[in-house]
Motif scaffolding. Structure first.
Motif, PDB file in Angstrom:
ATOM      1  N   VAL A  17       0.844  -1.201   0.000  1.00 17.40           N
ATOM      2  CA  VAL A  17       0.000   0.000   0.000  1.00 17.40           C
ATOM      3  C   VAL A  17       0.874   1.244   0.000  1.00 17.40           C
ATOM      4  CG1 VAL A  17      -1.635   1.335   1.396  1.00 17.40           C
ATOM      5  CG2 VAL A  17      -2.006  -1.110   1.046  1.00 17.40           C
ATOM      6  N   GLY A  18       1.948   1.242   0.784  1.00 16.44           N
ATOM      7  CA  GLY A  18       2.857   2.382   0.797  1.00 16.44           C
ATOM      8  C   GLY A  18       3.480   2.634  -0.559  1.00 16.44           C
ATOM      9  N   ARG A  19       3.849   1.566  -1.243  1.00 20.26           N
ATOM     10  CA  ARG A  19       4.455   1.711  -2.567  1.00 20.26           C
ATOM     11  C   ARG A  19       3.452   2.248  -3.587  1.00 20.26           C
ATOM     12  NH1 ARG A  19       8.832  -2.087  -4.702  1.00 20.26           N
ATOM     13  NH2 ARG A  19       9.717  -0.580  -6.097  1.00 20.26           N
ATOM     14  N   LEU A  20       2.195   1.852  -3.459  1.00 21.82           N
ATOM     15  CA  LEU A  20       1.170   2.279  -4.419  1.00 21.82           C
ATOM     16  C   LEU A  20       0.731   3.728  -4.225  1.00 21.82           C
ATOM     17  CD1 LEU A  20      -1.055  -0.931  -4.518  1.00 21.82           C
ATOM     18  CD2 LEU A  20       0.593  -0.152  -6.236  1.00 21.82           C
ATOM     19  N   ILE A  21       0.677   4.220  -2.995  1.00 23.14           N
ATOM     20  CA  ILE A  21       0.097   5.553  -2.780  1.00 23.14           C
ATOM     21  C   ILE A  21       1.130   6.658  -2.581  1.00 23.14           C
ATOM     22  CG2 ILE A  21      -2.012   4.601  -1.808  1.00 23.14           C
ATOM     23  CD1 ILE A  21      -1.025   5.407   0.958  1.00 23.14           C
ATOM     24  N   ARG A  22       2.397   6.319  -2.391  1.00 23.91           N
ATOM     25  CA  ARG A  22       3.371   7.391  -2.167  1.00 23.91           C
ATOM     26  C   ARG A  22       3.751   8.060  -3.487  1.00 23.91           C
ATOM     27  NH1 ARG A  22       7.788   3.127  -1.306  1.00 23.91           N
ATOM     28  NH2 ARG A  22       8.779   3.116  -3.356  1.00 23.91           N
ATOM     29  N   PRO A  23       4.106   9.345  -3.428  1.00 22.93           N
ATOM     30  CA  PRO A  23       4.582  10.006  -4.646  1.00 22.93           C
ATOM     31  C   PRO A  23       6.002   9.539  -4.971  1.00 22.93           C
ATOM     32  CG  PRO A  23       4.613  11.535  -2.810  1.00 22.93           C
ATOM     33  CD  PRO A  23       3.978  10.271  -2.310  1.00 22.93           C
ATOM     34  N   ASN A  24       6.299   9.474  -6.258  1.00 25.40           N
ATOM     35  CA  ASN A  24       7.613   9.027  -6.688  1.00 25.40           C
ATOM     36  C   ASN A  24       8.173  10.034  -7.676  1.00 25.40           C
ATOM     37  OD1 ASN A  24       9.892   7.564  -7.160  1.00 25.40           O
ATOM     38  ND2 ASN A  24       8.923   6.042  -8.467  1.00 25.40           N
TER      39      ASN A  24
END
Length: 123
Positions: free
Chosen positions: A30-37
């Protein structure tokens, strides 16, 4: 008596293990999907207390740094032993007092030894 002949006793442990692994995996996903990159050079640079890095991060550090850190930990942990003694001082009586005085003498001898060996000097 707990025996290995009953595997159904291990089911709660297995369930707990699966929930723990699942929670960690889902949290990371979930952290990987919703964090900005949006990486850029300044964001990827090493951070040293707000100051731009001066030297290589793999630079050798003087052994004195580690010696002082270890001495600090040793003396700090030793002082922690004074608190339970102070709380139970009345019950321990004279025996507790003599025991703590011996402990403090050993601690002070160690401190004086480190001081005479100049282990506390920072240069």
């Amino acid at each position: 008596m707990f025996s290995l002949s009953h595997p159904d006793h291990y089911i709660p442990i297995l369930i707990f293990l699966l929930i723990a692994i699942g929670f960690g995996a889902v949290s990371l996903l979930v952290g990987r999907l919703i964090r900005p990159n949006n990486p850029y050079r300044d964001k990827d640079a090493p951070y040293e207390c707000g100051v731009p890095p001066i030297n290589d991060a793999r630079e050798r550090i003087s052994i004195r740094y580690y010696v002082i850190a270890m001495l600090f930990l040793v003396f700090d942990v030793e002082v922690v032993f004074l608190y339970p003694w102070a709380v139970d001082f009345r019950r321990l009586g004279l025996f507790g007092l003599v025991e703590m005085l011996i402990f403090l003498v050993i601690l002070i001898v160690g401190y004086v030894y480190a001081w005479k060996k100049e282990a506390l000097e920072w240069e």
